[in-house]
Design an enzyme around this catalytic site. Structure first.
Site, PDB file in Angstrom:
ATOM      1  N   ILE A 188      -3.894  -3.983  -2.923  1.00  0.00           N
ATOM      2  CA  ILE A 188      -4.330  -3.276  -1.725  1.00  0.00           C
ATOM      3  C   ILE A 188      -3.604  -1.936  -1.610  1.00  0.00           C
ATOM      4  O   ILE A 188      -2.380  -1.883  -1.509  1.00  0.00           O
ATOM      5  CB  ILE A 188      -4.085  -4.114  -0.455  1.00  0.00           C
ATOM      6  CG1 ILE A 188      -4.709  -5.499  -0.600  1.00  0.00           C
ATOM      7  CG2 ILE A 188      -4.647  -3.381   0.765  1.00  0.00           C
ATOM      8  CD1 ILE A 188      -6.199  -5.498  -0.870  1.00  0.00           C
ATOM      9  N   LYS A 189      -4.385  -0.874  -1.619  1.00  0.00           N
ATOM     10  CA  LYS A 189      -3.846   0.486  -1.553  1.00  0.00           C
ATOM     11  C   LYS A 189      -3.830   0.949  -0.098  1.00  0.00           C
ATOM     12  O   LYS A 189      -4.859   0.981   0.564  1.00  0.00           O
ATOM     13  CB  LYS A 189      -4.723   1.412  -2.403  1.00  0.00           C
ATOM     14  CG  LYS A 189      -4.083   2.712  -2.822  1.00  0.00           C
ATOM     15  CD  LYS A 189      -5.010   3.431  -3.791  1.00  0.00           C
ATOM     16  CE  LYS A 189      -4.424   4.726  -4.287  1.00  0.00           C
ATOM     17  NZ  LYS A 189      -5.391   5.447  -5.157  1.00  0.00           N
TER      18      LYS A 189
END
Length: 218
Positions: free
Chosen positions: A86-87
């Site tokens: 998850i960025k």
């Protein structure tokens, strides 16, 4: 040092993967839009297609800027494939989300990092990866590689586990300099990766070997 490709282009990902040196992929909303991928369902399907090609980490970026929205998106994205990371942007709500996701065992990539102070906060929150944007720093007449070096020194002294992922790579020299400065990962456009192959003396030497072989074969 690991090599990620920074793109949403499937053919470029396949080409880099075929080299046998690709460890992962990073993407962002701008890269998705560049490939004409719009709409939540299509974007999620595209992430799945990328994950089917690459075994390593695939960074999928949230677009929410509030904590609840980031968490909701993160939980949706991790359902796409087991290698999704998850960025999350380096903002106050992002740090809160990184801390919560870290507690859940969900890997994160803290993006849009431009200072050592931000790097410390991301590591304290438990980010898996930290993405300093060295090319954009260079654009402001500061030294992006020097930031990589500074963060690497801080992380080594403090014993942080967060991996330094050099982003906003503009050329092959950035890759070499990032390696020297202590980056754990570089994420690059395909031309920058392929640029590492090139040297005029290699071309000259190969041409001579082939010419000599042709003479000897007559």
């Amino acid at each position: 040092m690991q090599f990620f490709i920074d793109t949403a282009n499937i053919e470029q990902i396949k080409e880099a993967n075929a080299l046998g040196i690709l460890d992962g992929v990073t993407t962002n909303p701008s890269l998705m839009a560049k490939e004409g991928i719009t709409g939540k369902d299509n974007i999620y399907k595209h992430y799945k297609a990328i994950c089917d090609i690459v075994d390593g980490p695939v960074s999928a970026e949230v677009i929410s800027t509030d904590y609840e929205g980031m968490m909701r998106e993160a939980h949706e994205l991790v359902e796409i494939a087991p290698n999704i990371v998850i960025k999350i942007p380096m903002i106050k709500e992002g740090i809160k989300a990184i801390h919560s996701l870290s507690g859940e065992g969900i890997p994160t990539n803290c993006t849009l990092v431009f200072s050592a102070g931000q790097a410390i906060l991301a590591a304290k929150a438990g980010a898996t990866y930290l993405s300093p944007f060295i090319g954009r720093i260079d654009d402001t007449n500061w030294n992006g590689i020097e930031l990589i070096r500074e963060v690497a020194e801080i992380y080594a002294i403090q014993g942080f586990d967060t991996l330094i992922l050099a982003a906003s790579i503009r050329n092959s020299r950035h890759i070499v300099d990032s390696a020297k400065a202590g980056a754990d990962v570089v994420t690059c456009p395909l031309p920058s990766i392929l640029g590492l192959l090139k040297h005029p003396l290699t071309d000259i030497g190969l041409a001579k070997f082939l010419a000599d072989h042709a003479k000897a074969s007559k």
